[in-house]
Scaffold this motif. Structure first.
Motif, PDB file in Angstrom:
ATOM      1  N   MET A 183      55.132 124.238  69.729  1.00  0.00           N
ATOM      2  CA  MET A 183      53.997 123.733  70.471  1.00  0.00           C
ATOM      3  C   MET A 183      53.423 124.876  71.299  1.00  0.00           C
ATOM      4  N   ASP A 184      52.113 124.989  71.299  1.00  0.00           N
ATOM      5  CA  ASP A 184      51.429 126.035  72.039  1.00  0.00           C
ATOM      6  C   ASP A 184      51.488 125.781  73.543  1.00  0.00           C
ATOM      7  N   SER A 185      51.109 124.579  73.988  1.00  0.00           N
ATOM      8  CA  SER A 185      51.155 124.247  75.407  1.00  0.00           C
ATOM      9  C   SER A 185      51.106 122.744  75.599  1.00  0.00           C
ATOM     10  N   LEU A 186      51.334 122.346  76.836  1.00  0.00           N
ATOM     11  CA  LEU A 186      51.346 120.936  77.204  1.00  0.00           C
ATOM     12  C   LEU A 186      50.337 120.721  78.307  1.00  0.00           C
ATOM     13  N   GLU A 187      49.576 119.653  78.206  1.00  0.00           N
ATOM     14  CA  GLU A 187      48.666 119.253  79.268  1.00  0.00           C
ATOM     15  C   GLU A 187      48.987 117.825  79.666  1.00  0.00           C
ATOM     16  N   ILE A 188      48.770 117.526  80.927  1.00  0.00           N
ATOM     17  CA  ILE A 188      48.860 116.158  81.411  1.00  0.00           C
ATOM     18  C   ILE A 188      47.433 115.710  81.676  1.00  0.00           C
ATOM     19  N   THR A 189      47.030 114.618  81.063  1.00  0.00           N
ATOM     20  CA  THR A 189      45.669 114.119  81.204  1.00  0.00           C
ATOM     21  C   THR A 189      45.673 112.844  82.031  1.00  0.00           C
ATOM     22  N   ILE A 190      44.799 112.811  83.027  1.00  0.00           N
ATOM     23  CA  ILE A 190      44.692 111.669  83.933  1.00  0.00           C
ATOM     24  C   ILE A 190      43.298 111.078  83.773  1.00  0.00           C
ATOM     25  N   ASN A 191      43.213 109.800  83.418  1.00  0.00           N
ATOM     26  CA  ASN A 191      41.930 109.111  83.326  1.00  0.00           C
ATOM     27  C   ASN A 191      41.514 108.668  84.723  1.00  0.00           C
ATOM     28  N   ALA A 192      40.233 108.842  85.048  1.00  0.00           N
ATOM     29  CA  ALA A 192      39.737 108.453  86.362  1.00  0.00           C
ATOM     30  C   ALA A 192      38.273 108.052  86.272  1.00  0.00           C
ATOM     31  N   VAL A 193      37.917 106.964  86.937  1.00  0.00           N
ATOM     32  CA  VAL A 193      36.520 106.544  86.997  1.00  0.00           C
ATOM     33  C   VAL A 193      35.728 107.537  87.842  1.00  0.00           C
ATOM     34  N   ASP A 194      36.302 108.000  88.951  1.00  0.00           N
ATOM     35  CA  ASP A 194      35.689 109.023  89.802  1.00  0.00           C
ATOM     36  C   ASP A 194      36.464 110.318  89.597  1.00  0.00           C
ATOM     37  N   GLY A 195      36.078 111.064  88.566  1.00  0.00           N
ATOM     38  CA  GLY A 195      36.799 112.277  88.191  1.00  0.00           C
ATOM     39  C   GLY A 195      36.832 113.321  89.287  1.00  0.00           C
ATOM     40  N   GLU A 196      35.729 113.507  90.001  1.00  0.00           N
ATOM     41  CA  GLU A 196      35.682 114.494  91.082  1.00  0.00           C
ATOM     42  C   GLU A 196      36.692 114.157  92.174  1.00  0.00           C
ATOM     43  N   ARG A 197      36.726 112.905  92.574  1.00  0.00           N
ATOM     44  CA  ARG A 197      37.662 112.466  93.611  1.00  0.00           C
ATOM     45  C   ARG A 197      39.101 112.639  93.144  1.00  0.00           C
ATOM     46  N   ALA A 198      39.373 112.231  91.918  1.00  0.00           N
ATOM     47  CA  ALA A 198      40.732 112.348  91.387  1.00  0.00           C
ATOM     48  C   ALA A 198      41.153 113.813  91.285  1.00  0.00           C
ATOM     49  N   ALA A 199      40.244 114.682  90.832  1.00  0.00           N
ATOM     50  CA  ALA A 199      40.569 116.104  90.718  1.00  0.00           C
ATOM     51  C   ALA A 199      40.889 116.686  92.095  1.00  0.00           C
ATOM     52  N   GLY A 200      40.101 116.325  93.096  1.00  0.00           N
ATOM     53  CA  GLY A 200      40.362 116.790  94.456  1.00  0.00           C
ATOM     54  C   GLY A 200      41.720 116.337  94.956  1.00  0.00           C
ATOM     55  N   PHE A 201      42.044 115.072  94.682  1.00  0.00           N
ATOM     56  CA  PHE A 201      43.336 114.536  95.099  1.00  0.00           C
ATOM     57  C   PHE A 201      44.484 115.296  94.444  1.00  0.00           C
ATOM     58  N   TRP A 202      44.409 115.471  93.120  1.00  0.00           N
ATOM     59  CA  TRP A 202      45.507 116.116  92.407  1.00  0.00           C
ATOM     60  C   TRP A 202      45.615 117.598  92.715  1.00  0.00           C
ATOM     61  N   CYS A 203      44.498 118.252  93.003  1.00  0.00           N
ATOM     62  CA  CYS A 203      44.568 119.654  93.446  1.00  0.00           C
ATOM     63  C   CYS A 203      45.367 119.743  94.743  1.00  0.00           C
ATOM     64  N   GLU A 204      45.051 118.874  95.684  1.00  0.00           N
ATOM     65  CA  GLU A 204      45.760 118.875  96.968  1.00  0.00           C
ATOM     66  C   GLU A 204      47.224 118.473  96.794  1.00  0.00           C
ATOM     67  N   ALA A 205      47.471 117.444  96.013  1.00  0.00           N
ATOM     68  CA  ALA A 205      48.838 116.929  95.849  1.00  0.00           C
ATOM     69  C   ALA A 205      49.751 117.922  95.137  1.00  0.00           C
ATOM     70  N   LEU A 206      49.206 118.665  94.173  1.00  0.00           N
ATOM     71  CA  LEU A 206      50.024 119.548  93.339  1.00  0.00           C
ATOM     72  C   LEU A 206      49.942 121.024  93.715  1.00  0.00           C
ATOM     73  N   GLY A 207      49.027 121.376  94.616  1.00  0.00           N
ATOM     74  CA  GLY A 207      48.809 122.789  94.902  1.00  0.00           C
ATOM     75  C   GLY A 207      48.089 123.469  93.749  1.00  0.00           C
ATOM     76  N   TYR A 208      47.154 122.770  93.140  1.00  0.00           N
ATOM     77  CA  TYR A 208      46.380 123.267  92.018  1.00  0.00           C
ATOM     78  C   TYR A 208      44.969 123.606  92.478  1.00  0.00           C
ATOM     79  N   ARG A 209      44.199 124.215  91.576  1.00  0.00           N
ATOM     80  CA  ARG A 209      42.783 124.484  91.815  1.00  0.00           C
ATOM     81  C   ARG A 209      42.012 124.139  90.545  1.00  0.00           C
ATOM     82  N   LEU A 210      40.709 123.956  90.720  1.00  0.00           N
ATOM     83  CA  LEU A 210      39.851 123.694  89.570  1.00  0.00           C
ATOM     84  C   LEU A 210      39.714 124.976  88.760  1.00  0.00           C
ATOM     85  N   ARG A 211      40.113 124.925  87.507  1.00  0.00           N
ATOM     86  CA  ARG A 211      39.983 126.080  86.618  1.00  0.00           C
ATOM     87  C   ARG A 211      38.580 126.120  86.027  1.00  0.00           C
ATOM     88  N   TYR A 212      38.130 124.974  85.458  1.00  0.00           N
ATOM     89  CA  TYR A 212      36.764 124.851  84.957  1.00  0.00           C
ATOM     90  C   TYR A 212      36.473 123.384  84.687  1.00  0.00           C
TER      91      TYR A 212
END
Length: 116
Positions: free
Chosen positions: A1-30
């Motif tokens: 396997m080349d890589s693994l991604e975790i995909t999260i479905n969200a009605v408000d994608g921007e809000r969810a991305a902000g939450f998960w960036c903060e919760a996981l110590g991540y940043r928006l890649r693109y």
């Protein structure tokens, strides 16, 4: 396997991305269309993709794994032989992936490896 991604479905994608960036110590890649791709700020970890959807999924099945592979068709055949089932194939923006369920009914996707 080349890589693994975790995909999260969200009605408000921007809000969810902000939450998960903060919760996981991540940043928006693109971002591309309805997908916001997150990565660890430091260290390593799986890429997280927030997928904006029209409605919340019934039963709370809002998270699934994406297997990024070089040989999608071969991987699908191998997993079917191990008890998985193909639900459907999806083509979007010139890319095709296979939506599958494991022997317990959990959904996951087999996607082509990312390039670049």
């Amino acid at each position: 396997m080349d890589s693994l991604e975790i995909t999260i479905n969200a009605v408000d994608g921007e809000r969810a991305a902000g939450f998960w960036c903060e919760a996981l110590g991540y940043r928006l890649r693109y971002r591309r269309d309805r997908y916001l791709v997150l990565e660890p700020v430091t260290g390593t970890g799986p890429q997280v993709v927030v997928q904006t959807v029209d409605a919340a999924p019934a039963g709370g099945a809002g998270t699934h794994l994406d297997l990024r592979v070089d040989r999608r068709e071969e991987t699908v055949a191998r997993l079917v032989a191990r008890g998985a089932r193909v639900q459907r194939e999806v083509t979007e923006a010139g890319r095709t992936w296979t939506v599958m369920v494991d022997p317990e009914g959990n959904e996951f996707c087999v996607c082509p490896a990312r390039t670049g």
